[in-house]
Design an enzyme around this catalytic site. Structure first.
Site, PDB file in Angstrom:
ATOM      1  N   HIS A 186       9.922  28.659  42.675  1.00 53.09           N
ATOM      2  CA  HIS A 186       9.189  29.408  43.069  1.00 53.09           C
ATOM      3  C   HIS A 186       7.340  28.935  43.280  1.00 53.09           C
ATOM      4  O   HIS A 186       6.773  29.472  44.176  1.00 53.09           O
ATOM      5  CB  HIS A 186       8.891  30.954  42.746  1.00 53.09           C
ATOM      6  CG  HIS A 186       9.088  31.251  40.989  1.00 53.09           C
ATOM      7  ND1 HIS A 186       9.385  30.632  40.570  1.00 53.09           N
ATOM      8  CD2 HIS A 186       7.773  31.494  40.645  1.00 53.09           C
ATOM      9  CE1 HIS A 186       8.763  31.360  38.161  1.00 53.09           C
ATOM     10  NE2 HIS A 186       7.975  31.040  39.213  1.00 53.09           N
ATOM     11  N   ASP A 213      13.880  25.294  31.402  1.00 54.05           N
ATOM     12  CA  ASP A 213      13.529  26.639  32.552  1.00 54.05           C
ATOM     13  C   ASP A 213      12.293  26.537  32.996  1.00 54.05           C
ATOM     14  O   ASP A 213      11.866  26.664  34.363  1.00 54.05           O
ATOM     15  CB  ASP A 213      13.453  27.697  31.055  1.00 54.05           C
ATOM     16  CG  ASP A 213      12.894  28.691  32.114  1.00 54.05           C
ATOM     17  OD1 ASP A 213      13.917  29.161  32.441  1.00 54.05           O
ATOM     18  OD2 ASP A 213      11.814  29.701  31.312  1.00 54.05           O
ATOM     19  N   LYS A 240       3.748  29.649  45.722  1.00 54.53           N
ATOM     20  CA  LYS A 240       2.071  29.665  45.638  1.00 54.53           C
ATOM     21  C   LYS A 240       1.119  28.976  46.455  1.00 54.53           C
ATOM     22  O   LYS A 240       1.138  27.489  46.337  1.00 54.53           O
ATOM     23  CB  LYS A 240       1.975  29.528  44.059  1.00 54.53           C
ATOM     24  CG  LYS A 240       2.910  30.226  42.680  1.00 54.53           C
ATOM     25  CD  LYS A 240       2.419  29.939  41.562  1.00 54.53           C
ATOM     26  CE  LYS A 240       3.694  30.420  40.845  1.00 54.53           C
ATOM     27  NZ  LYS A 240       3.310  32.409  41.010  1.00 54.53           N
ATOM     28  N   HIS A 290       9.429  23.271  37.274  1.00 54.54           N
ATOM     29  CA  HIS A 290       7.597  23.772  38.265  1.00 54.54           C
ATOM     30  C   HIS A 290       7.383  22.897  37.569  1.00 54.54           C
ATOM     31  O   HIS A 290       6.175  22.047  38.416  1.00 54.54           O
ATOM     32  CB  HIS A 290       7.402  25.514  37.031  1.00 54.54           C
ATOM     33  CG  HIS A 290       8.385  26.070  37.424  1.00 54.54           C
ATOM     34  ND1 HIS A 290       8.765  26.153  39.122  1.00 54.54           N
ATOM     35  CD2 HIS A 290       8.984  27.325  36.651  1.00 54.54           C
ATOM     36  CE1 HIS A 290       9.770  27.199  38.682  1.00 54.54           C
ATOM     37  NE2 HIS A 290       9.821  27.750  36.677  1.00 54.54           N
ATOM     38  N   GLU A 315       2.506  31.125  28.238  1.00 51.32           N
ATOM     39  CA  GLU A 315       2.700  32.344  29.143  1.00 51.32           C
ATOM     40  C   GLU A 315       2.964  33.520  27.365  1.00 51.32           C
ATOM     41  O   GLU A 315       2.936  33.509  26.407  1.00 51.32           O
ATOM     42  CB  GLU A 315       4.824  32.725  29.291  1.00 51.32           C
ATOM     43  CG  GLU A 315       4.921  32.561  30.494  1.00 51.32           C
ATOM     44  CD  GLU A 315       6.283  32.454  31.273  1.00 51.32           C
ATOM     45  OE1 GLU A 315       6.389  32.929  31.495  1.00 51.32           O
ATOM     46  OE2 GLU A 315       7.110  31.859  29.934  1.00 51.32           O
ATOM     47  N   LYS A 346      17.392  27.419  40.363  1.00 51.12           N
ATOM     48  CA  LYS A 346      17.298  26.958  40.087  1.00 51.12           C
ATOM     49  C   LYS A 346      17.512  28.246  38.678  1.00 51.12           C
ATOM     50  O   LYS A 346      18.204  29.419  38.717  1.00 51.12           O
ATOM     51  CB  LYS A 346      15.638  26.870  39.214  1.00 51.12           C
ATOM     52  CG  LYS A 346      14.683  27.747  38.609  1.00 51.12           C
ATOM     53  CD  LYS A 346      13.613  27.112  37.673  1.00 51.12           C
ATOM     54  CE  LYS A 346      12.853  28.427  37.235  1.00 51.12           C
ATOM     55  NZ  LYS A 346      13.386  28.687  35.681  1.00 51.12           N
ATOM     56  N   ARG A 400      29.478  42.316  42.450  1.00 51.33           N
ATOM     57  CA  ARG A 400      30.754  42.974  41.882  1.00 51.33           C
ATOM     58  C   ARG A 400      31.015  44.890  41.442  1.00 51.33           C
ATOM     59  O   ARG A 400      31.897  45.066  41.171  1.00 51.33           O
ATOM     60  CB  ARG A 400      31.440  42.313  40.104  1.00 51.33           C
ATOM     61  CG  ARG A 400      30.791  40.775  40.496  1.00 51.33           C
ATOM     62  CD  ARG A 400      31.898  40.126  38.919  1.00 51.33           C
ATOM     63  NE  ARG A 400      32.444  40.610  38.658  1.00 51.33           N
ATOM     64  CZ  ARG A 400      33.376  40.526  37.392  1.00 51.33           C
ATOM     65  NH1 ARG A 400      32.093  39.281  36.910  1.00 51.33           N
ATOM     66  NH2 ARG A 400      33.715  40.561  36.856  1.00 51.33           N
TER      67      ARG A 400
END
Length: 529
Positions: free
Chosen positions: A200, A257, A204, A262, A238, A170, A64
């Site tokens: 993703h 999430d 890996k 995952h 994390e 996702k 945009r």
């Protein structure tokens, strides 16, 4: 005790060059967004530098924000030059690569946008661009459906003289109903074979290595079942917080999430039956069967077999960090979970009765993604003089990040006159043996989508099966009393309730906080069973 395996290939090993992608025009919706800057363009730059790009490969960024192509290239150059994902950045390399980049400004909500975009793409093709088109929807999920519908209305979902594919990021919806609605929109516009739903984690190298480890070694496959395995522990921890993505995270939370895609994908790869071939349909069919075998929970089961948490202020790596509710753009009364732990069962012949414990969280003590397969204990009778805590079960650890590899915990005799055993660890490091961790996930997946290989992408029925597991948990949480947040300190292992979840079965999570060895003469520590 660490026992390092020098795992050398039995034949001379050299890194195989990556294959080249087909000629195509990659159209990225959301070109001025975070994903494009941080992952997509650095990945494409790397692929170009190693010769994977067809001479007729181009990128058209769509956004945009009004800007000329020259401005777009300058902004991306600054990002890529400072990116840790861009290997061996050079000015010469960038000058060659940036000639492939263009920009098209427009508002996808404008009724005339897609027809104008169609004419722009046709002009590019008349000027020599590839007839093959790859659309990448790198926008918020709420915008995906209107973009796809607009592409179909403008006839951009089909193209004579070349192929047309679409990549979807996702999350694929936020519950079962929204995922099904989005899939219906996609199905009306594109054939399923042309749809690439990207996760993703599946790109890996070590995740892909799970299949070779399981099905390429007769040492492990015979014991990969309920007769020998006690439980499986899957962790994605994390140390970071929400990193400026609070608006996204407030709508999503840890369960949607990470677990909804995952971690369920890791579970499926760990538990799946051997495919008849390593092709897209065969591999994905076996994953779907695993996901369909996981029984959805009732509200009472959600209360007993799930834990949610939210971090408060604390220290991570010696640095003081705020709690989730103190993060910018987060409500001071937010009940969004930043931690989720779930106990799941795969109700099939191979895995009946074996619990799969899944946990993920932000602001934890360690950055770590791994799968731990805990085998059943042997009888203690032969080793009565060995303390129980020193004779642990065998554990196979598949490390996904940051130190990709495989570890096996087994028992060996302790030096001395007595027959006493001690648990030691044998470790294989992917990077040490092969000299490389392999290409980053997005590079692998981008290249596969250009080549038409959908093996590492998620199929429509996989998405439905995942949400059939996750949605009852979300609905159960909505009906149950909310926990008293925050319930774990930043830099910790997670909430105490998660320990109770697994300890109720006389098991323990692998600790993220390493404990010092009390006896300096012994380099082994008690295993976490």
């Amino acid at each position: 005790m660490g026992a390092v395996i020098e795992a050398n290939p039995l034949e001379k090993f050299s890194v195989e060059p990556l294959p080249a992608g087909d000629s195509c025009l990659l159209i990225i919706f959301g070109a001025s967004g975070d994903l494009t800057r941080r992952k997509l363009i650095p990945g494409l730059y790397n692929l170009a530098c190693v010769g994977c790009m067809n001479p007729k490969f181009e990128v058209l960024g769509v956004g945009r924000t009004p800007m000329r192509s020259e401005e777009f290239r300058a902004k991306l150059r600054e990002e890529v030059a400072g990116s840790s994902d861009a290997r061996n950045f050079t000015e010469n390399g960038w000058r060659e690569f940036e000639n492939r980049l263009g920009y098209y400004a427009g508002d996808v909500n404008d009724q005339r946008f897609h027809s104008r975009l169609r004419e722009h793409l046709n002009q590019m093709q008349r000027a020599g661009s590839s007839p093959n088109r790859l659309f990448y929807i790198a926008t918020p999920a709420s915008v995906a459906a209107p973009i796809i519908e607009g592409l179909a209305e403008a006839g951009l979902n089909r193209h004579e003289g070349g192929w047309t594919r679409i990549i979807l990021e996702k999350p694929f919806g936020h519950d079962l109903k929204s995922a099904q609605d989005l899939n219906e929109v996609v199905a009306k516009a594109f054939d399923e074979k042309d749809v690439y739903r990207i996760d993703h984690y599946l790109g890996k190298e070590t995740v892909q290595n799970i299949l070779v480890f399981r099905f390429g070694n007769s040492l492990f496959e015979p014991i990969w079942n309920r007769n020998y395995i006690d439980h499986v522990e899957i962790t994605a921890a994390e140390t970071v917080g929400v990193e400026g993505r609070a608006s996204f995270y407030e709508e999503t939370g840890a369960l949607r999430d990470m677990v909804a895609n995952h971690l369920l994908q890791l579970l499926a790869l760990t538990a799946m039956e051997p495919p008849i071939a390593f092709d897209a349909d065969s591999v994905r069919e076996q994953k779907v069967q695993v996901l369909k075998s996981i029984r959805p929970m009732t509200v009472d089961e959600v209360a007993k077999r799930t834990v949610r948490g939210q971090y408060g202020p604390g220290q991570v790596s010696g640095k003081q960090v705020p709690g989730y509710r103190q993060e910018p753009n987060v409500s001071s009364s937010s009940v969004t979970e930043t931690y989720a732990a779930v106990e799941l069962y795969v109700d099939n012949w191979r895995w009946a009765g074996v619990p799969f414990y899944i946990r993920t969280g932000k602001r934890l003590a360690q950055h770590l993604s791994e799968i731990r397969v805990h085998l059943k204990r042997t009888p203690q009778a032969l080793f009565a003089s060995t303390p129980h805590e020193h004779l642990g079960p065998n554990v196979i650890t598949l490390r996904i990040q940051p130190n990709e590899g495989i570890g096996i915990a087994f028992d060996a005799k302790r030096p001395g006159s007595q027959m006493r055993a001690l648990t030691v660890d044998a470790n294989f490091s992917y990077e040490s043996v092969f000299g490389s961790k392999g290409p980053p996930a997005y590079e692998t997946l981008l290249l596969d989508s250009m080549r038409g290989d959908a093996t590492l992408f998620t199929r429509r029925d996989e998405v439905d099966a995942e949400w059939r597991i996750i949605t009852p948990i979300e609905e159960g949480w909505a009906k149950l009393p909310a926990p008293s947040f925050p319930n774990y300190t930043a830099g910790a292992d997670g909430p105490i309730e998660a320990d109770k979840l697994i300890r109720g079965d006389d098991r323990l999570w692998h600790r993220l906080i390493e404990t010092p060895v009390p006896n300096s003469t012994a380099s082994a520590r008690a295993p976490r069973s």
